[in-house]
Scaffold this active site. Structure first.
Site, PDB file in Angstrom:
ATOM      1  N   TYR A 179      -1.286  -1.024  10.798  1.00 18.62           N
ATOM      2  CA  TYR A 179      -1.492  -1.371   9.389  1.00 18.62           C
ATOM      3  C   TYR A 179      -0.312  -0.906   8.541  1.00 18.62           C
ATOM      4  CZ  TYR A 179      -3.357  -1.324   4.657  1.00 18.62           C
ATOM      5  OH  TYR A 179      -3.517  -1.503   3.306  1.00 18.62           O
ATOM      6  N   SER A 199       0.878  -1.160   0.000  1.00 22.10           N
ATOM      7  CA  SER A 199       0.000   0.000   0.000  1.00 22.10           C
ATOM      8  C   SER A 199       0.914   1.208   0.000  1.00 22.10           C
ATOM      9  CB  SER A 199      -0.873   0.010   1.260  1.00 22.10           C
ATOM     10  OG  SER A 199      -1.485   1.277   1.451  1.00 22.10           O
TER      11      SER A 199
END
Length: 279
Positions: free
Chosen positions: A151, A137
């Site tokens: 995360y 990401s």
């Protein structure tokens, strides 16, 4: 002679994984795809031809992964491209999240991909070829916003292991790419894909605002088209030289450039002091 590559895609029952699998099948590729729930996977893909192998896999169970890879090779005779796509978002500040919440996010996002890599590498080495896409990401490059520290840490880890994998696998003609998607219009921000902290602490008002922004304003309005993202991944595998780093989406490029400018500025500002440590 059929020269199209055989793909193995994890986390294929929704999101980018599902879009990619459908796109591959529509274009005549052979695809093995995994999900925790095989019926959900079959229903989502909705394909009955022989080019599709749905697999129920627990990514934190090495035996489950090993069996899935063996079944894929048995059916299609080889695997050419692996896409480690499975993962989920975990919101919550570092103080709020329990050890269990943090470790579970690492188990799926990091160790799940690592388990797949570990089990597919012998096959890739034997055939002296293969490519691995690890879907990270842009949050694996920037981490400076509240409530997504764990995360981000999982995605930073994916970046690091992909860089090492690229160097380790190069002598065997195996390549790896870490993908940094920005915001794509998938169900990633939906309930069940983005987990909120089980025991939020009220004083973290900025973290709550960031979570609300993602679930109520960004969700459904993401800039990126997952169909076009799938096209990019497929097109890259046709090229001779695949990148190690792939920032995916205009917003990913924006965030990455901002981070690089900040780093360059801070390195320049403190260079004299910071490099005064040599003997």
């Amino acid at each position: 002679m059929d020269t199209k590559k055989v793909w193995l895609v994890t986390g294929a029952s929704k999101g980018l994984g599902l879009t990619l699998v459908k796109k591959l099948l529509d274009n005549g590729y052979k695809v093995a795809a995994t999900s925790r729930n095989i019926e959900s996977l079959k229903n989502a893909v909705n394909y009955s031809g022989s080019d599709f192998l749905p697999l129920q896999v627990d990514l934190i169970n090495e035996q489950s992964i090993e069996k899935a890879i063996a079944n894929s090779i048995e059916k299609f005779k080889k695997i050419d491209v692996v896409v480690n796509n499975a993962g989920y978002g975990q919101a919550g500040t570092l103080e709020e999240l329990s050890d269990a919440e943090a470790r579970e996010n690492f188990d799926v996002n990091v160790f799940g991909a690592l388990n797949v890599i570990r089990k597919v590498m012998p096959h890739f080495r034997e055939q002296n070829s293969g490519h691995i896409f690890n879907i990270a990401s842009v949050a694996g490059f920037i981490g400076n916003f509240p409530s997504f520290g764990v995360y981000c840490a999982t995605k930073f880890a994916v970046v690091g292991l992909t860089e090492a994998l690229s160097a380790e696998a190069k002598p065997f003609n195996i390549t790896a790419t870490v993908v940094y998607p920005g915001y794509f219009r998938t169900n990633f921000l939906d309930e069940g894909s983005l987990m909120l902290p089980k025991k939020p602490i009220d004083i973290y008002t900025e973290a709550r605002a960031i979570e609300e922004l993602h679930t109520s304003q960004i969700r459904g309005n993401q800039t990126g088209d997952p169909e076009k993202a799938a096209d990019v991944l497929i097109e890259l595998t046709k090229q001779e030289n695949l990148p190690l780093h792939l920032f995916l989406g205009s917003d990913a490029y924006l965030y990455a450039n901002q981070k690089m400018e900040t780093i360059e500025s801070e390195m320049t500002a403190h260079k004299t002091l910071a490099t005064s440590t040599d003997y």
